[in-house]
Design a protein around this motif. Structure first.
Motif, PDB file in Angstrom:
ATOM      1  N   LYS A 193      38.547  40.190  50.424  1.00  0.00           N
ATOM      2  CA  LYS A 193      39.494  41.265  50.081  1.00  0.00           C
ATOM      3  C   LYS A 193      40.740  40.697  49.393  1.00  0.00           C
ATOM      4  CE  LYS A 193      39.628  43.329  54.203  1.00  0.00           C
ATOM      5  NZ  LYS A 193      38.538  42.649  54.962  1.00  0.00           N
ATOM      6  N   THR A 194      40.511  39.799  48.413  1.00  0.00           N
ATOM      7  CA  THR A 194      41.598  39.291  47.581  1.00  0.00           C
ATOM      8  C   THR A 194      41.276  39.576  46.116  1.00  0.00           C
ATOM      9  OG1 THR A 194      40.547  37.101  47.625  1.00  0.00           O
ATOM     10  CG2 THR A 194      42.342  37.495  49.186  1.00  0.00           C
ATOM     11  N   PRO A 195      41.285  40.857  45.723  1.00  0.00           N
ATOM     12  CA  PRO A 195      40.882  41.209  44.365  1.00  0.00           C
ATOM     13  C   PRO A 195      41.958  40.983  43.315  1.00  0.00           C
ATOM     14  CG  PRO A 195      41.546  43.174  45.538  1.00  0.00           C
ATOM     15  CD  PRO A 195      41.610  42.043  46.532  1.00  0.00           C
ATOM     16  N   ILE A 196      43.139  40.536  43.746  1.00  0.00           N
ATOM     17  CA  ILE A 196      44.261  40.332  42.836  1.00  0.00           C
ATOM     18  C   ILE A 196      44.629  38.855  42.848  1.00  0.00           C
ATOM     19  CG2 ILE A 196      46.643  40.972  42.286  1.00  0.00           C
ATOM     20  CD1 ILE A 196      46.187  43.465  44.120  1.00  0.00           C
ATOM     21  N   CYS A 197      44.865  38.298  41.661  1.00  0.00           N
ATOM     22  CA  CYS A 197      45.323  36.921  41.554  1.00  0.00           C
ATOM     23  C   CYS A 197      46.459  36.861  40.537  1.00  0.00           C
ATOM     24  CB  CYS A 197      44.183  35.997  41.133  1.00  0.00           C
ATOM     25  SG  CYS A 197      44.667  34.262  41.001  1.00  0.00           S
ATOM     26  N   ILE A 198      47.588  36.302  40.954  1.00  0.00           N
ATOM     27  CA  ILE A 198      48.721  36.127  40.057  1.00  0.00           C
ATOM     28  C   ILE A 198      48.690  34.695  39.522  1.00  0.00           C
ATOM     29  CG2 ILE A 198      51.232  36.193  39.823  1.00  0.00           C
ATOM     30  CD1 ILE A 198      51.255  37.991  42.348  1.00  0.00           C
ATOM     31  N   ILE A 199      48.721  34.540  38.213  1.00  0.00           N
ATOM     32  CA  ILE A 199      48.825  33.215  37.595  1.00  0.00           C
ATOM     33  C   ILE A 199      50.299  32.987  37.316  1.00  0.00           C
ATOM     34  CG2 ILE A 199      48.032  31.680  35.774  1.00  0.00           C
ATOM     35  CD1 ILE A 199      45.656  33.477  35.329  1.00  0.00           C
ATOM     36  N   LYS A 200      50.935  32.231  38.192  1.00  0.00           N
ATOM     37  CA  LYS A 200      52.368  31.987  38.095  1.00  0.00           C
ATOM     38  C   LYS A 200      52.686  31.034  36.939  1.00  0.00           C
ATOM     39  CE  LYS A 200      54.976  33.236  40.707  1.00  0.00           C
ATOM     40  NZ  LYS A 200      55.772  34.497  40.706  1.00  0.00           N
ATOM     41  N   ASN A 201      53.780  31.346  36.227  1.00  0.00           N
ATOM     42  CA  ASN A 201      54.310  30.488  35.158  1.00  0.00           C
ATOM     43  C   ASN A 201      53.324  30.312  34.001  1.00  0.00           C
ATOM     44  OD1 ASN A 201      56.489  29.970  37.030  1.00  0.00           O
ATOM     45  ND2 ASN A 201      55.195  28.414  37.989  1.00  0.00           N
ATOM     46  N   PHE A 202      52.503  31.325  33.762  1.00  0.00           N
ATOM     47  CA  PHE A 202      51.475  31.164  32.723  1.00  0.00           C
ATOM     48  C   PHE A 202      52.082  31.066  31.333  1.00  0.00           C
ATOM     49  CE2 PHE A 202      48.344  32.671  29.637  1.00  0.00           C
ATOM     50  CZ  PHE A 202      47.304  31.786  29.913  1.00  0.00           C
ATOM     51  N   ALA A 238      48.429  40.807  31.485  1.00  0.00           N
ATOM     52  CA  ALA A 238      47.531  41.351  32.511  1.00  0.00           C
ATOM     53  C   ALA A 238      46.102  41.199  32.024  1.00  0.00           C
ATOM     54  CB  ALA A 238      47.847  42.810  32.800  1.00  0.00           C
ATOM     55  N   MET A 239      45.186  40.958  32.959  1.00  0.00           N
ATOM     56  CA  MET A 239      43.797  40.698  32.586  1.00  0.00           C
ATOM     57  C   MET A 239      42.849  41.204  33.669  1.00  0.00           C
ATOM     58  SD  MET A 239      42.110  37.025  31.448  1.00  0.00           S
ATOM     59  CE  MET A 239      42.209  36.239  33.050  1.00  0.00           C
ATOM     60  N   ILE A 240      41.725  41.742  33.237  1.00  0.00           N
ATOM     61  CA  ILE A 240      40.613  42.052  34.130  1.00  0.00           C
ATOM     62  C   ILE A 240      39.543  41.009  33.861  1.00  0.00           C
ATOM     63  CG2 ILE A 240      38.823  43.733  34.735  1.00  0.00           C
ATOM     64  CD1 ILE A 240      40.699  45.925  33.715  1.00  0.00           C
ATOM     65  N   ALA A 241      39.051  40.384  34.923  1.00  0.00           N
ATOM     66  CA  ALA A 241      38.079  39.310  34.754  1.00  0.00           C
ATOM     67  C   ALA A 241      36.854  39.527  35.627  1.00  0.00           C
ATOM     68  CB  ALA A 241      38.717  37.957  35.093  1.00  0.00           C
ATOM     69  N   ASP A 242      35.722  39.102  35.120  1.00  0.00           N
ATOM     70  CA  ASP A 242      34.459  39.123  35.861  1.00  0.00           C
ATOM     71  C   ASP A 242      34.147  37.682  36.232  1.00  0.00           C
ATOM     72  OD1 ASP A 242      31.974  39.590  36.904  1.00  0.00           O
ATOM     73  OD2 ASP A 242      31.003  40.013  34.986  1.00  0.00           O
ATOM     74  N   VAL A 243      34.402  37.326  37.486  1.00  0.00           N
ATOM     75  CA  VAL A 243      34.272  35.942  37.939  1.00  0.00           C
ATOM     76  C   VAL A 243      33.270  35.887  39.089  1.00  0.00           C
ATOM     77  CG1 VAL A 243      35.541  33.912  38.750  1.00  0.00           C
ATOM     78  CG2 VAL A 243      36.708  35.629  37.347  1.00  0.00           C
ATOM     79  N   ASN A 244      32.451  34.840  39.113  1.00  0.00           N
ATOM     80  CA  ASN A 244      31.521  34.686  40.233  1.00  0.00           C
ATOM     81  C   ASN A 244      31.514  33.260  40.742  1.00  0.00           C
ATOM     82  OD1 ASN A 244      29.753  33.126  38.589  1.00  0.00           O
ATOM     83  ND2 ASN A 244      28.697  34.969  37.876  1.00  0.00           N
ATOM     84  N   ASP A 245      30.712  33.011  41.755  1.00  0.00           N
ATOM     85  CA  ASP A 245      30.676  31.689  42.388  1.00  0.00           C
ATOM     86  C   ASP A 245      29.813  30.688  41.631  1.00  0.00           C
ATOM     87  OD1 ASP A 245      32.384  32.476  44.423  1.00  0.00           O
ATOM     88  OD2 ASP A 245      30.747  33.182  45.695  1.00  0.00           O
ATOM     89  N   VAL A 271      51.044  36.157  34.846  1.00  0.00           N
ATOM     90  CA  VAL A 271      49.934  37.024  34.432  1.00  0.00           C
ATOM     91  C   VAL A 271      49.292  37.597  35.696  1.00  0.00           C
ATOM     92  CG1 VAL A 271      47.584  37.039  33.492  1.00  0.00           C
ATOM     93  CG2 VAL A 271      49.438  35.958  32.216  1.00  0.00           C
ATOM     94  N   ILE A 272      49.081  38.889  35.703  1.00  0.00           N
ATOM     95  CA  ILE A 272      48.384  39.537  36.813  1.00  0.00           C
ATOM     96  C   ILE A 272      46.923  39.688  36.432  1.00  0.00           C
ATOM     97  CG2 ILE A 272      49.003  41.854  35.966  1.00  0.00           C
ATOM     98  CD1 ILE A 272      48.691  40.936  39.667  1.00  0.00           C
ATOM     99  N   THR A 273      46.021  39.207  37.273  1.00  0.00           N
ATOM    100  CA  THR A 273      44.587  39.342  37.023  1.00  0.00           C
ATOM    101  C   THR A 273      43.950  40.106  38.179  1.00  0.00           C
ATOM    102  OG1 THR A 273      43.945  37.266  38.106  1.00  0.00           O
ATOM    103  CG2 THR A 273      44.565  37.152  35.791  1.00  0.00           C
ATOM    104  N   VAL A 274      42.948  40.873  37.860  1.00  0.00           N
ATOM    105  CA  VAL A 274      42.270  41.677  38.882  1.00  0.00           C
ATOM    106  C   VAL A 274      40.768  41.618  38.640  1.00  0.00           C
ATOM    107  CG1 VAL A 274      42.606  43.788  37.522  1.00  0.00           C
ATOM    108  CG2 VAL A 274      42.145  43.965  39.975  1.00  0.00           C
ATOM    109  N   ALA A 275      40.013  41.608  39.705  1.00  0.00           N
ATOM    110  CA  ALA A 275      38.555  41.537  39.618  1.00  0.00           C
ATOM    111  C   ALA A 275      37.994  42.828  39.039  1.00  0.00           C
ATOM    112  CB  ALA A 275      37.960  41.281  41.001  1.00  0.00           C
TER     113      ALA A 275
END
Length: 219
Positions: free
Chosen positions: A201-210, A161-168, A36-40
């Motif tokens: 500057k890591t706005p992309i996260c791949i969830i491997k084997n989802f 694919a997913m767009i997510a709003d994530v914070n600390d 799954v490809i996720t992006v901020a």
């Protein structure tokens, strides 16, 4: 086979970039059919030009009043953030939703402000809420997010694919996700905010084997 989060660094992205082209460029040969490809969400919005500088807004007295009723950690707790919302959703709609939210809390019902205040109420990032140099801007939520994730899945040939709003603050919110994937399950994996909120500057996260992970959960 275990699930793995792989963050993908990029250069600073701007409104001159196409988010689908950028993700393809930086993730080529890194995404498999079960991933799954996720992006901020803020980065998607920036590439769409969904930003406004505070000096481009005339702050109204109504915005100054309404922002006082938002918790200090919220993006709408400043006059600029509130005024930005009123620009797109309408000042009386926002003020009315805020009043409904107040009444709702009196009877134990929460979330009415975000339910009736318009789509952007939950998505706006105020100044300093995103990565430099756009930490000097108010960033809206992305436009047509469902179309963006559909295009990403089609281009990347991945499971989802997913767009997510994530914070600390350990909050992960789904903005859009392609059908067939358990978006909440994927969102929970992002609670530690692999994107970062500053200059990572890591706005992309791949969830491997989802796909296998989802099947193992019976979801």
């Amino acid at each position: 086979m275990s699930v793995e989060l792989v963050t993908v660094p990029t250069r600073i992205l701007t409104p001159k970039d196409d988010i689908v082209d950028i993700i393809e460029r930086y993730t080529r040969n890194k995404i498999g059919a079960d991933d799954v490809i996720t992006v901020a969400e803020s980065v998607v919005a920036i590439t769409q030009g969904m930003i406004i500088r505070p000096d481009e807004m005339e702050i109204t007295e109504l915005a100054k009043l309404c922002c006082r009723f938002i918790p200090d950690y919220g993006s709408l707790a400043t006059p600029h953030g509130m005024q930005a919302l009123m620009r797109v959703e309408g000042k009386w709609r926002v003020a009315g939703a805020l009043f409904l939210g107040f009444l709702g809390k009196l009877i134990g019902v929460r979330g009415l402000f975000y339910k009736y205040g318009g789509r952007q109420a939950a998505l706006i990032d105020d100044c300093t809420g995103t990565m430099p140099p756009f930490d000097k801007c108010v960033v809206y939520g992305p436009d047509k997010p469902d179309e963006v994730v559909a295009a990403l899945k089609d281009r990347m040939k991945c499971f989802g694919a997913m767009i997510a709003d994530v914070n600390d603050l350990k909050r992960s919110r789904i903005v859009a996700a392609t059908p067939g994937m358990n978006a909440q399950l994927a969102s929970d994996l992002l609670l530690d905010n692999p994107f970062g909120n500053a200059s990572q500057k890591t706005p992309i996260c791949i969830i491997k084997n989802f796909r296998q992970y989802q099947e193992s959960k019976g979801a």
